[in-house]
Write a protein that holds these residues in place. Structure first.
Motif, PDB file in Angstrom:
ATOM      1  N   ASN A   1      -6.304  -0.003   5.231  1.00 37.63           N
ATOM      2  CA  ASN A   1      -7.056   1.255   5.199  1.00 37.63           C
ATOM      3  C   ASN A   1      -6.935   2.016   6.499  1.00 37.63           C
ATOM      4  O   ASN A   1      -6.780   3.238   6.510  1.00 37.63           O
ATOM      5  CB  ASN A   1      -8.540   0.979   4.921  1.00 37.63           C
ATOM      6  N   GLN A   2      -7.023   1.287   7.583  1.00 40.11           N
ATOM      7  CA  GLN A   2      -7.002   1.947   8.887  1.00 40.11           C
ATOM      8  C   GLN A   2      -5.648   2.601   9.163  1.00 40.11           C
ATOM      9  O   GLN A   2      -5.575   3.723   9.639  1.00 40.11           O
ATOM     10  CB  GLN A   2      -7.319   0.931   9.983  1.00 40.11           C
ATOM     11  N   ILE A   3      -4.593   1.875   8.862  1.00 41.48           N
ATOM     12  CA  ILE A   3      -3.247   2.420   9.088  1.00 41.48           C
ATOM     13  C   ILE A   3      -3.027   3.620   8.179  1.00 41.48           C
ATOM     14  O   ILE A   3      -2.484   4.651   8.580  1.00 41.48           O
ATOM     15  CB  ILE A   3      -2.169   1.352   8.830  1.00 41.48           C
ATOM     16  N   GLN A   4      -3.457   3.461   6.942  1.00 33.83           N
ATOM     17  CA  GLN A   4      -3.304   4.557   5.985  1.00 33.83           C
ATOM     18  C   GLN A   4      -3.995   5.818   6.506  1.00 33.83           C
ATOM     19  O   GLN A   4      -3.444   6.914   6.437  1.00 33.83           O
ATOM     20  CB  GLN A   4      -3.915   4.149   4.639  1.00 33.83           C
TER      21      GLN A   4
ATOM     22  N   ALA B   1       0.828  -1.209   0.000  1.00 33.71           N
ATOM     23  CA  ALA B   1       0.000   0.000   0.000  1.00 33.71           C
ATOM     24  C   ALA B   1       0.862   1.259   0.000  1.00 33.71           C
ATOM     25  O   ALA B   1       0.353   2.361   0.040  1.00 33.71           O
ATOM     26  CB  ALA B   1      -0.913   0.006   1.217  1.00 33.71           C
ATOM     27  N   GLY B   2       2.176   1.069  -0.043  1.00 34.94           N
ATOM     28  CA  GLY B   2       3.067   2.220  -0.135  1.00 34.94           C
ATOM     29  C   GLY B   2       3.529   2.763   1.202  1.00 34.94           C
ATOM     30  O   GLY B   2       4.171   3.814   1.265  1.00 34.94           O
TER      31      GLY B   2
ATOM     32  N   ARG C   1       3.462   9.079  20.105  1.00 31.91           N
ATOM     33  CA  ARG C   1       3.308  10.303  20.880  1.00 31.91           C
ATOM     34  C   ARG C   1       2.141  10.254  21.864  1.00 31.91           C
ATOM     35  O   ARG C   1       1.856  11.240  22.536  1.00 31.91           O
ATOM     36  CB  ARG C   1       3.164  11.513  19.958  1.00 31.91           C
ATOM     37  N   SER C   2       1.444   9.124  21.931  1.00 36.11           N
ATOM     38  CA  SER C   2       0.374   9.026  22.930  1.00 36.11           C
ATOM     39  C   SER C   2       0.444   7.666  23.618  1.00 36.11           C
ATOM     40  O   SER C   2       1.171   6.776  23.197  1.00 36.11           O
ATOM     41  CB  SER C   2      -0.995   9.222  22.286  1.00 36.11           C
ATOM     42  N   ASP C   3      -0.327   7.517  24.689  1.00 34.88           N
ATOM     43  CA  ASP C   3      -0.301   6.258  25.422  1.00 34.88           C
ATOM     44  C   ASP C   3      -1.468   5.361  25.066  1.00 34.88           C
ATOM     45  O   ASP C   3      -1.571   4.241  25.545  1.00 34.88           O
ATOM     46  CB  ASP C   3      -0.342   6.539  26.933  1.00 34.88           C
ATOM     47  N   GLU C   4      -2.333   5.902  24.217  1.00 39.02           N
ATOM     48  CA  GLU C   4      -3.551   5.168  23.880  1.00 39.02           C
ATOM     49  C   GLU C   4      -3.263   3.957  22.997  1.00 39.02           C
ATOM     50  O   GLU C   4      -2.443   4.025  22.090  1.00 39.02           O
ATOM     51  CB  GLU C   4      -4.449   6.120  23.092  1.00 39.02           C
ATOM     52  N   ILE C   5      -3.973   2.866  23.257  1.00 42.23           N
ATOM     53  CA  ILE C   5      -3.841   1.688  22.400  1.00 42.23           C
ATOM     54  C   ILE C   5      -5.196   1.374  21.801  1.00 42.23           C
ATOM     55  O   ILE C   5      -6.201   1.324  22.504  1.00 42.23           O
ATOM     56  CB  ILE C   5      -3.324   0.484  23.206  1.00 42.23           C
ATOM     57  N   ASN C   6      -5.225   1.202  20.471  1.00 40.57           N
ATOM     58  CA  ASN C   6      -6.476   0.881  19.790  1.00 40.57           C
ATOM     59  C   ASN C   6      -6.363  -0.432  19.041  1.00 40.57           C
ATOM     60  O   ASN C   6      -5.335  -0.717  18.439  1.00 40.57           O
ATOM     61  CB  ASN C   6      -6.818   1.982  18.783  1.00 40.57           C
ATOM     62  N   GLU C   7      -7.441  -1.204  19.084  1.00 36.03           N
ATOM     63  CA  GLU C   7      -7.446  -2.452  18.321  1.00 36.03           C
ATOM     64  C   GLU C   7      -7.996  -2.187  16.933  1.00 36.03           C
ATOM     65  O   GLU C   7      -9.022  -1.525  16.776  1.00 36.03           O
ATOM     66  CB  GLU C   7      -8.314  -3.485  19.041  1.00 36.03           C
ATOM     67  N   LEU C   8      -7.274  -2.695  15.930  1.00 32.66           N
ATOM     68  CA  LEU C   8      -7.722  -2.524  14.557  1.00 32.66           C
ATOM     69  C   LEU C   8      -8.001  -3.905  13.978  1.00 32.66           C
ATOM     70  O   LEU C   8      -7.220  -4.830  14.185  1.00 32.66           O
ATOM     71  CB  LEU C   8      -6.641  -1.853  13.703  1.00 32.66           C
ATOM     72  N   PRO C   9      -9.128  -4.043  13.247  1.00 31.88           N
ATOM     73  CA  PRO C   9      -9.434  -5.343  12.628  1.00 31.88           C
ATOM     74  C   PRO C   9      -8.399  -5.687  11.566  1.00 31.88           C
ATOM     75  O   PRO C   9      -8.055  -4.847  10.728  1.00 31.88           O
ATOM     76  CB  PRO C   9     -10.829  -5.138  12.001  1.00 31.88           C
TER      77      PRO C   9
END
Length: 594
Positions: A571-574, A510-511, A557-565
């Motif tokens: 798409n989400q990372i992009q 995806a580049g 730069r943040s402490d938050e952790i998110n779950e991505l499918p």
RNA sequence: CGGGGAGUAGCGCAGCUCGGUAGCGCGCUUCGUUCGGGACGAAGAGGUCGGAGGUUCAAAUCCUCUCUCCCCGACCA
């Protein structure tokens, strides 16, 4: 890039000789290594950052019609003799001789070569204006390299030079570069301010420096929060005011007072119980000036008010001196003065250039030395007791001094000069005979501007202002990679490796630029390295998540952790990557040049 | 160039005062056990102690010279 194949090494402890934060982190993260004082090598990760910074420079230079070229690092001395810099510049200019005995220099800047190049190609006003730039190695044999990549001897610099038919054309172009510079620093995630600066050895009429504010900076800046006045201390001015009671004071008779062992302003002020502003500070210097091609030494006696400091840059410029050095005690006595008790009264006037700060003229009844060990004069008055050769502003502005524009108290900050722009005028085009034919058939030297940015220094400055206890926090725009994949696979969980491999491949396709930590290391090692390297997005793929079809995303730069499918990971990372970029770009400053 | 500090394994350091032939932590190699924030055990590899000269039976250690690096200042496109 797979970490298992990457040429790098992270260190737990910083090398003992790394003192500033950016230097420590760059070495610990395996970005650079020091080879000798002020000479560095870039490892793959460091080079990626450097190239990204340089590509931003390219885009912004191209956007204002810059054209990239490359000029040599090794240059014939003859070129430098034509502009006189071969003689003017001291040991900073590295000189060498080739096998045939020809004199060469290592380029510390490229005005000579570019001017000759432009002069050779450009014949007509129809070819102007034009801007040429390069991203090239420079070498300056600095007396004291320091601060890791902040001050080095060998470095890469983007240097641009514009050529114009006249000053009006340069004046029109200069603001475009000014804004392009804000674009470059902004896109690299570095906050800078532009200040008026001294033109130094470059010569020229107007100059700005782009400063990153940091304690490790070598320059002092004076800033006015009220009206926005900003200047390097070398050129900063301020509103000087006499002491209130003093302005209306009558000149009192000169008196000699005994002051045994009192040979500093602070001691004098204590001893006589008067404010330092009621004293006159005497400074003895020797200026080297050029007269008809020959160096001449001139003894300079400077008087500033006791509570102020001399600004040597201002004095040097006012005297058009090439060099200024403190006078030796013998030289001071030779003109009839006494070190520690210097006075303008009773010196051999014919041997001395007497310069007073303009405030001295309006400050009656000061205490000054008596040119006699252990004695001072009180009630010394400029104009009555002695006549100066020059009265002008030669003192340094400091924190608290009133702004020259609005009189609000200014504050002082330390800064690193990450870029500068100069209106050079015709200094080099005249020396190199770089002329063009104008519309009316007359020949004239091209009017030049020059514009520099050091890429390594920029990189170090970004780290100085973007780090935490765990390591670097790269802006996504210049990070070596955008995503750091942590694979938590073990021998018992081959499915985790499978998923991580697949995600790595998908993101790359995806580049996106991905650093894939596929090493056989414990989780803690990988997380710590990820933090140290400062990659903006960290994607963790472990057995738990794989079971649930998710990966964990954490921004550096943040402490938050998110779950991505996992099935929508690209798409989400992009999207996150785009948002991170947008956040950096939102910091780009638009500032028109007055 | 002036002032201060430091050179001992890839990195961080001890040993030097009071000479007796080099050690610790991390890292590295191999094997095993571990495996979501710098694991554990066992076995290993790795150093002309910055360099040269001197004193001594013997020098990382004492003496002389020298090189290099860092910090402050001077200097600085």
């Amino acid at each position: 890039m797979r970490m298992s194949k990457l040429f790098f090494q992270t260190l737990r402890d910083a090398p003992a000789d790394a003192d500033v934060r950016s230097h420590q982190l760059m070495v610990r993260a395996g970005l650079v290594r020091q080879v000798a004082a002020g000479i560095f090598e870039y490892l793959p990760l460091g080079l990626r950052v450097k190239k990204k910074i340089e590509n931003i420079m390219r885009e912004e230079m191209n956007a204002i019609d810059g054209q990239e070229i490359v000029m040599p690092v090794v240059q014939p001395a003859a070129l430098w003799k034509r502009t006189g810099r071969w003689y003017e510049i001291g040991d900073d200019l590295a000189r060498l001789t080739d096998r045939a005995g020809r004199e060469l220099v290592l380029a510390m800047t490229h005005e000579e070569v570019i001017t000759e190049l432009a002069g050779g190609v450009i014949n007509s006003y129809r070819q102007l204006p034009v801007m040429l730039y390069q991203i090239q190695t420079k070498f300056r044999d600095e007396p004291r390299p320091r601060g890791g990549l902040i001050r080095v001897r060998e470095f890469t610099m983007k240097d641009g030079y514009s050529f114009h038919t006249d000053i009006a054309s340069l004046d029109e172009y200069y603001p475009l570069v000014y804004q392009a510079y804000f674009n470059i620093f902004g896109r690299a995630g570095l906050e800078v301010i532009a200040v008026e600066s001294d033109t130094g050895m470059m010569g020229g009429t107007m100059a700005h420096e782009f400063m990153a504010l940091t304690e490790v900076g070598e320059d002092t800046l004076l800033l006015c929060d009220e009206c926005g006045y900003k200047a390097n201390r070398q050129v900063a001015t301020f509103v000087k005011s006499e002491n209130e009671d003093q302005a209306v004071e009558e000149a009192l008779p000169l008196e000699e007072v005994s002051t045994p062992g009192v040979n500093t302003i602070a001691a004098l002020s204590d001893f006589l119980e008067i404010p330092q502003s009621r004293t006159a500070k005497a400074l003895f210097l020797v200026a080297t000036t050029e007269e008809e091609g020959e160096d001449k030494e001139q003894f300079v006696f400077v008087i500033v008010r006791g509570d102020m400091d001399l600004n040597e840059t201002k004095l040097t410029n006012a005297l058009k001196a090439r060099q200024l050095r403190p006078a030796h005690p013998e030289e001071i006595r030779a003109i009839g003065a006494e070190p520690g008790y210097g006075s303008p009264v009773g010196i051999h006037r014919d041997q001395v250039l007497l310069v007073v700060d303009d405030l001295i003229v309006r400050s009656p009844n000061l205490v000054a030395g008596a040119n006699r060990d252990g004695w001072h004069y009180t009630n010394v008055n400029c104009g009555r007791d002695y006549e100066p050769d020059l009265a002008l502003d030669v003192v340094a502005a400091s924190a608290g001094h009133p702004c020259p524009l609005c009189r609000a108290p200014m504050r002082a900050e330390r800064g690193v000069e990450v870029g500068n722009i100069f209106k050079l005028g015709t200094k080099y085009s005249e020396a190199m005979d770089a002329t063009f034919l104008d519309e009316d058939g007359s020949s004239a030297p091209m009017v030049m501007g020059c514009y520099g940015i050091g890429s390594g220094r920029l990189m170090a400055s970004v780290i100085e202002s973007n780090n935490d206890d765990n390591g670097i926090v790269w802006p996504v725009t210049i990070a070596p990679h955008q995503v750091y994949i942590v694979s938590l696979a073990t021998r018992r969980t081959p499915e985790v490796t499978e998923v991580a491999d697949r995600v790595y491949q998908q993101l790359q396709e995806a580049g996106l630029e991905v650093l894939y930590d596929d090493r056989d290391e414990r989780a803690g090692v990988k997380f710590n390295d990820a933090d140290l390297l400062g990659i903006p997005m960290r994607l963790t793929i472990g057995a738990r998540g794989v079971k649930n079809g998710v990966a964990e995303l954490k921004l550096r730069r943040s402490d938050e952790i998110n779950e991505l499918p996992l099935d929508d990971i690209v798409n989400q990372i992009q999207a996150v990557s785009d948002a991170e970029s947008a956040a950096v770009l939102a910091g780009v400053i638009t500032e028109s040049l007055q």
